[in-house]
Motif scaffolding. Structure first.
Motif, PDB file in Angstrom:
ATOM      1  N   UNK A   6       1.425  -1.243  -0.265  1.00  9.97           N
ATOM      2  CA  UNK A   6      -0.243  -0.156  -0.029  1.00  9.97           C
ATOM      3  C   UNK A   6       0.369   1.402  -0.270  1.00  9.97           C
ATOM      4  N   UNK A   7       0.372   2.944  -0.066  1.00 11.92           N
ATOM      5  CA  UNK A   7       0.979   3.467  -0.568  1.00 11.92           C
ATOM      6  C   UNK A   7       0.963   3.807   0.998  1.00 11.92           C
ATOM      7  N   UNK A   8       1.692   4.623   1.598  1.00 12.75           N
ATOM      8  CA  UNK A   8       1.871   4.368   3.646  1.00 12.75           C
ATOM      9  C   UNK A   8       1.964   6.099   3.336  1.00 12.75           C
ATOM     10  N   UNK A   9       1.882   6.836   4.398  1.00 12.07           N
ATOM     11  CA  UNK A   9       2.223   8.099   4.654  1.00 12.07           C
ATOM     12  C   UNK A   9       3.493   8.229   4.904  1.00 12.07           C
ATOM     13  N   UNK A  10       3.923  10.293   4.202  1.00 11.60           N
ATOM     14  CA  UNK A  10       5.522   9.392   3.910  1.00 11.60           C
ATOM     15  C   UNK A  10       5.855  10.762   4.668  1.00 11.60           C
ATOM     16  N   UNK A  60      12.727   8.014   4.579  1.00  9.32           N
ATOM     17  CA  UNK A  60      12.063   7.936   3.842  1.00  9.32           C
ATOM     18  C   UNK A  60      10.870   6.675   3.560  1.00  9.32           C
ATOM     19  N   UNK A  61      10.299   6.938   3.606  1.00  6.04           N
ATOM     20  CA  UNK A  61       9.642   5.559   3.588  1.00  6.04           C
ATOM     21  C   UNK A  61       9.432   4.887   2.530  1.00  6.04           C
ATOM     22  N   UNK A  62       9.641   5.484   1.526  1.00  9.71           N
ATOM     23  CA  UNK A  62      10.213   5.278  -0.366  1.00  9.71           C
ATOM     24  C   UNK A  62      10.827   4.582  -0.194  1.00  9.71           C
TER      25      UNK A  62
END
Length: 745
Positions: A6-10, A60-62
């Protein structure tokens, strides 16, 4: 175990503390805590090596997945409620609503503990309500690589080069869900293509003979609605393709650039322009597989469905006529593909050589002008352009041949359908509306084939580019996955060389031959020798830029290959002869690759290397632009900036290659004073400097003279000057300098 990606908040950094100072990297702290729980050795230098961290130097999460991979973990980002994070999958990293993070750990006696990593020291142990309130709903699950690779490791070696060679297709497979979503849209778009032929047939067969105007408007309204929906579906299909293509482009381009940065120096192509051109060919690959043109290929399979419709509307004759036309088109395209492929390969290679020539000329523009070489280079460029154009014209000719032949087949097919339909109508086996519908369907069937034929040249260019990129991706990395490094963050700068030799690629004469020496902590060593004697090569080996072709080097008693390059370079400051200056500000270049450097530290090192006057005169100060390759700086200022980049890290060991070659006497004296103070501040700091200037010998306690890759003299600095004067014979390595001058040795 895990829902899905999923795409989490950064989350990129922790908030500032009360005194204004920045806190440590929260995600890196979480990763260190998880590694500690698993009993895995953790090295921040290794984890952060080669990662695209932002200006703050924080994860970062990315990019967290790459950091976790370097630490020995695989991750999945999931959206899951707190109560569904069971103990067997812990520890996990939780993302909080206030942009902070923390680690959820299995506690004692069946409890679960949470440690926040925002610097506040908050622990939500036993306070599940407060944790649920702070939790954003996103978590990062981690598992050790051992859990995935133990079976593969037991079965045999893993071919990591082959895995990297599949970098493109493996990434494309990761995004398969996005592309699979295009199939229903493509199916509907092609299904709606039947609307116009059937509408036309009904109008000719039913509406016109019966003057059924009400039926006409009903049919027209329905077809209009279908076309409106088709319009929306085409836009949605294009949007999905662009969005997934954008994300895939980011992943692919990042992997490619990381491969370039990680290449072993011994396998790097001799021409930087050739390497840049090879990397630039990725754009051809991206434009084909990420652009909307690939949708034309996706429409080709639906020609089978439309061909079946021609059998229904036109009977066997019209149907088999369409089959013959499609078969002839495909056969001709397959026939010209080998010649087209050869011409595309030749044209691409010639274009790459032309681009390399342009790149080398631009980089050496001053030398070109100083040598009056404009005419010679222009003649060389014209020859390259002529050869490249000749080969590219051949590729365009084959492309034009395929495209024109396909269009000719389409026209002949339309005529054949009309002629055959007339005979069918006369026999009473087809209506006039059916003939028009078959003509329209035939055009709709052949149009994707014509578009695909026009894409064949681009397809061959993309496949050729992919082949070259796959070869480059398979080249060995200095931090390859199959290499296991010792997790040691600190070491004493003590080197041992045991019969070390190094021959650069393409050279038969070794730069170093059977070299044996030792350098202890705290020594001040000066390397002397004529040009090509091996001084720079020795420094490159010490900083692990190159590895010896034979022999062994140990650092602090441990073989050098066991150290991760990032660990060595974090504590060893190396200044090459021609250090690169990158476009940006003075501060950007000084802090290049360093984390947590303050403006105060930058100003201190600027003062140390003699750049203070430049900073004071410039209104932008340390944020002044330096230009491409330092074009806005003088030669001495570029050298001083390179020195500042090394000294700002305050390394344990300094490896300097002609550090004062471009400095004037005043700047050189200032640098010598600062360097002496820097070394005097810590007796354990070690210095190895390659130089020809006698001024640097003043701080040396040991002098090593190299000649043709071998040690000619090694001894204390006190008697070195006398030794050089006495041995100034023709066979001496410094024979060109028979005596010691005021500024040169």
């Amino acid at each position: 175990m895990v829902d899905q990606y999923v795409q989490p908040p950064e989350v990129s950094s922790a908030p500032p503390s009360a005194d204004g100072e920045e806190l440590e990297d929260p995600l890196l702290s979480c990763l260190a805590r998880v590694a500690d729980w698993h009993g895995v050795e953790f090295s921040p230098e290794v984890v952060l090596a080669g990662l695209p961290v932002d200006g703050s130097g924080r994860l970062t999460v990315r990019i967290f997945e790459k950091a976790a991979h370097a630490a020995g973990f695989k991750i999945q980002v999931v959206r899951r409620k707190l109560r569904k994070l069971a103990r067997p999958i812990l520890p996990a990293i939780l993302l909080l609503k206030d942009d902070n993070v923390g680690v959820l750990l299995p506690g004692r006696a069946g409890d679960i503990e949470f440690e926040a990593m925002d610097g506040s020291g908050r622990v939500f142990a036993g306070n599940a309500r407060a944790l649920r309130k702070a939790y954003s709903g996103y978590a990062i699950l981690l598992r050790r690589h051992d859990d995935f690779t133990s079976v593969a490791g037991a079965a045999g070696e893993i071919d990591h080069a082959a895995q990297r060679r599949r970098w493109f297709w493996s990434t494309l497979w990761r995004f398969r869900a996005d592309y699979l979503r295009l199939l229903p849209a493509s199916f509907l778009v092609n299904l709606f293509a039947f609307a116009l032929p059937f509408f036309t047939m009904l109008v000719y067969n039913r509406v016109v003979p019966n003057s059924a105007e009400e039926t006409l408007w009903v049919l027209a309204t329905g077809v209009g609605a279908i076309f409106a929906f088709e319009y929306i579906m085409r836009l949605m299909r294009g949007y999905v393709l662009k969005e997934s293509g954008r994300e895939m482009d980011r992943v692919l381009a990042s992997d490619l650039f990381l491969q370039i940065l990680s290449l072993e120096m011994r396998v790097r192509p001799p021409s930087s322009g050739m390497l840049a051109g090879r990397a630039k060919s990725y754009e051809v690959l991206r434009d084909f597989f990420v652009s909307a043109s690939i949708l034309a290929l996706a429409d080709v399979p639906f020609a089978i469905l439309m061909t079946a419709a021609t059998f229904f509307l036109g009977g066997q004759v019209i149907g088999w006529l369409m089959v013959a036309s499609i078969s002839l088109t495909i056969f001709f395209q397959l026939l010209i593909q080998p010649a087209l492929r050869r011409s595309v390969v030749d044209g691409s290679e010639s274009g790459l050589e032309r681009q390399t020539l342009v790149s080398e000329t631009v980089n050496g523009m001053e030398t070109v002008k100083a040598s009056n070489a404009e005419g010679a280079l222009l003649a060389k460029f014209e020859r390259a352009v002529t050869e490249s154009s000749r080969k590219e014209v051949r590729a365009h000719w084959y492309s034009l041949l395929g495209d024109s032949t396909t269009k000719a087949i389409i026209n002949v097919t339309s005529i054949a359908i009309i002629v055959a339909s007339v005979y069918q109508i006369q026999k009473g086996e087809m209506s006039l509306g059916g003939m028009i519908a078959c003509v329209m369907l035939g055009s709709r069937i052949m149009t994707p084939l014509a578009m695909a034929a026009g894409l064949m040249t681009r397809l061959q260019q993309a496949l050729h580019a992919l082949g070259g990129l796959n070869t480059m991706m398979a080249l060995p990395r200095e931090t390859a996955e199959e290499r296991m490094f010792i997790q040691k963050r600190s070491f004493r700068p003590t080197y041992e060389f045991h019969h070390v030799s190094l021959a650069y690629p393409g050279q038969s004469v070794p730069s170093l031959a059977d070299l044996t020496l030792s350098i202890s902590q705290g020594e001040r060593v000066a390397l002397l020798g004529r040009m090509g004697s091996g001084k720079s090569t020795l420094l490159r080996l010490m900083t692990k830029i190159y590895e010896p072709t034979s022999g062994e080097i140990t650092l602090d008693g441990i073989s050098m290959p066991q150290y991760h390059p990032a660990v060595v370079r974090e504590h060893v400051g190396y200044l090459p002869q021609n250090a690169a200056i990158f476009c940006g500000t003075l501060k950007d270049n000084i802090t290049l690759g360093a984390r947590g450097i303050t403006d105060e530290q930058v100003m201190d090192v600027v003062q140390m290397v003699g750049l203070a006057s430049f900073v004071v005169r410039n209104s932008a100060g340390i944020h002044a632009q330096v230009g491409e390759q330092g074009s806005l700086l003088s030669g001495g200022q570029r050298q001083a900036l390179s020195l500042a980049r090394v000294l700002v890290r305050r390394p344990k060991m300094l490896l300097l290659d002609e550090p004062t070659a471009s400095l004037d006497l005043q700047a050189e004296q200032q640098f010598m004073n600062c360097l002496s103070n820097y070394l005097a501040g810590d007796a354990t700091r070690t210095l190895v400097v390659a130089t020809h200037k006698s001024s640097l010998l003043k701080i040396a306690t040991r002098i090593i003279i190299l000649h043709e890759g071998r040690i000619h003299h090694d001894g204390p600095a006190e008697g070195a000057i006398e030794h050089l004067q006495q041995k100034s014979r023709p066979q001496h390595p410094l024979a060109a300098q028979p005596q010691v001058h005021a500024s040169r040795v």
